[in-house]
Design an enzyme around this catalytic site. Structure first.
Site, PDB file in Angstrom:
ATOM      1  N   ASP A 198       0.825  -1.222   0.000  1.00 40.04           N
ATOM      2  CA  ASP A 198       0.000   0.000   0.000  1.00 40.04           C
ATOM      3  C   ASP A 198       0.857   1.270   0.000  1.00 40.04           C
ATOM      4  OD1 ASP A 198      -2.254  -1.551   0.005  1.00 40.04           O
ATOM      5  OD2 ASP A 198      -2.659  -1.324   2.144  1.00 40.04           O
ATOM      6  N   LYS A 222      -5.629  -2.929  -7.218  1.00 35.46           N
ATOM      7  CA  LYS A 222      -6.014  -2.133  -6.043  1.00 35.46           C
ATOM      8  C   LYS A 222      -7.163  -1.184  -6.405  1.00 35.46           C
ATOM      9  CE  LYS A 222      -3.121  -4.122  -3.364  1.00 35.46           C
ATOM     10  NZ  LYS A 222      -3.594  -4.991  -2.290  1.00 35.46           N
TER      11      LYS A 222
END
Ligand code: S3P
Length: 426
Positions: free
Chosen positions: A312, A339
């Site tokens: 992330d 994502k």
């Protein structure tokens, strides 16, 4: 359109909202438990609100008072059949984790999501849950909306994850919580381990693999949770402080779970001065204070094994890499394409806006050359981490930068601009 102007100083102290992954799990475990649980410092982002809204529809009571969230969970097998579809919003964690619970219920449920989430791959959770006997009907391309039907035949499995994914791992473990016998999940490359840490699940290691076991014995009881500050949110402020000369920034109570601290290790290896103070553990989860100083950075080789740990943070890491000595290169990170946006494509497109030479690969990208456009207008692609990455980058550009559809930052951190204002001077 949001405008950002160059800043010259980063100083002071911030306490950021709770870690998103730990917040989702605190809500879910509280809702499963029979009785009242509390959560301190819960993430105030939209994603965690999506999880709460789904569980309210399953009959849980959720109240917020003075920064404390009080949840009255339903207990084993007691969720009520929802009257309408559950809405996971933009949140992959909500959709995938709740799948493990819904696949073993005695009633039908439907889960839907927003436009971005409805494109994201769900086959990865459907496959193992069907192996357990779950009956799931997905939309075309194995995506949301998904329907979950009651099944007479739910069995334990031993499942080796084909992709390193904490969401898939957690979906299986949550289903396994409902079965007498032991379900096992096997990981080749470790992914974030909050589910196993918070549920205190037995974890063993064999031939370089991690094996996590779960059964009904591990079903959660009511508890008092504390979500440490989100390290993925902290990463934006860490990189900003590193990039601005003479900065000194303190971030309090940051989650330091070792499956999440890769970003600190990589930035330190790049020459970033980041001190960790007051490290401690609460309910198995590590946290501590970070002090970050303006530093000269150089790019390093980022190994494949650390990718799930920093997945992330790669967007903001690439912004640090842009200002570091040498070319920034990331590979073996194809998961970035699955994502909230296709992050490889989104990052490359925004770096091209700066006039850089960008090489895009199937599993990563390389940044080379100098910034040629001093009036960049970036796109968020509706992705909170892309929006915050190019906001931070704009703050260190001589003429600042602009960002389209910046509002998506509320997915993980609605107070991002106020936090920036508190620690920056022009
Ligand atoms: C998460 C796991 C990761 C991460 C996501 C949160 C979680 O996704 O990218 O933001 O809380 O389990 P994957 O499991 O798809 O890698």
């Amino acid at each position: 359109m949001q405008e950002f102007y160059k800043i010259n100083k980063v100083a002071g102290e911030l306490t950021l909202p709770g870690d998103k992954s730990i917040s989702h799990r605190s809500v879910i475990f509280s809702c499963l438990a029979d009785g009242v649980s509390t959560i301190k410092n819960l993430s105030n982002g939209e994603d965690v609100k999506s999880t709460m809204s789904c569980f309210k529809k399953l009959g849980c009571k959720i109240e917020q008072q003075d920064g404390l969230v009080k949840i009255t969970g339903k207990g084993f097998g007691n969720f009520t059949e929802p009257k309408e579809a559950l809405d996971a919003g933009n949140s992959g964690t909500t959709a995938r984790l709740i799948s493990g619970i819904l696949a073993v219920q005695k009633f039908k449920t439907v889960v839907a999501g927003d436009e971005s989430l409805s494109k994201r791959p769900m086959k990865r959770v459907i496959e193992p849950l069907e192996l357990m006997g779950g009956k799931i009907k997905a939309s075309e391309g194995m995506t949301l909306p998904m329907e979950y039907y009651p099944s007479e035949n739910i069995n334990v499995i031993s499942y080796e994850l084909p992709v390193a994914s904490a969401q898939v791992k957690s979906a299986i473990l949550l289903a396994g919580l409902h079965l007498e016998a032991e379900t096992k999940v096997i990981e080749k490359i470790p992914s974030r381990n909050h589910t196993e840490v918070m549920l205190n699940l037995p974890v063993t290691h064999s031939e370089g693999k991690t094996i996590i076991s779960v059964s009904k014995k591990n079903y959660p009881s009511p508890a008092d949770y504390l979500a440490p500050s989100d390290i993925s949110t902290a990463a934006f402020f860490i990189v900003l402080a590193l990039l601005v000369k003479d900065s000194r920034l303190t971030l309090k109570n940051v989650s330091l779970n070792e499956t999440r601290t890769g970003i600190i290790k990589v930035l330190q290896a790049m020459g970033g001065k980041i001190e960790i103070l007051n490290q401690r553990k609460i309910s198995g989860e590590s946290l501590g204070d970070l002090v970050i100083y303006g530093s000269r950075l150089k790019n390093i080789t980022i190994g494949e094994e650390i990718i799930p740990n920093i997945i992330d943070e790669i967007p903001i890491l690439s912004a640090a890499g842009l200002f570091a000595e040498g070319d920034f290169i990331i590979t073996k990170a194809k998961e970035l394409r699955a994502k909230e946006s296709d992050r490889i494509s989104a990052l490359c497109s925004n770096y091209k806006e700066l006039g850089l030479d960008v090489e895009e690969y199937e599993d990563g990208f390389l940044l080379h050359g100098k910034i040629k456009n001093n009036k960049p207008v970036f796109e968020s692609f509706g992705d909170h981490r892309i929006a915050m990455t190019f906001a931070i980058l704009s703050l260190v550009l001589d003429n600042g930068g602009k960002m389209n559809s910046f509002g998506c930052v509320s997915i993980s951190n609605p107070d991002f601009l106020q936090q920036l204002q508190k620690i920056t001077r022009q």
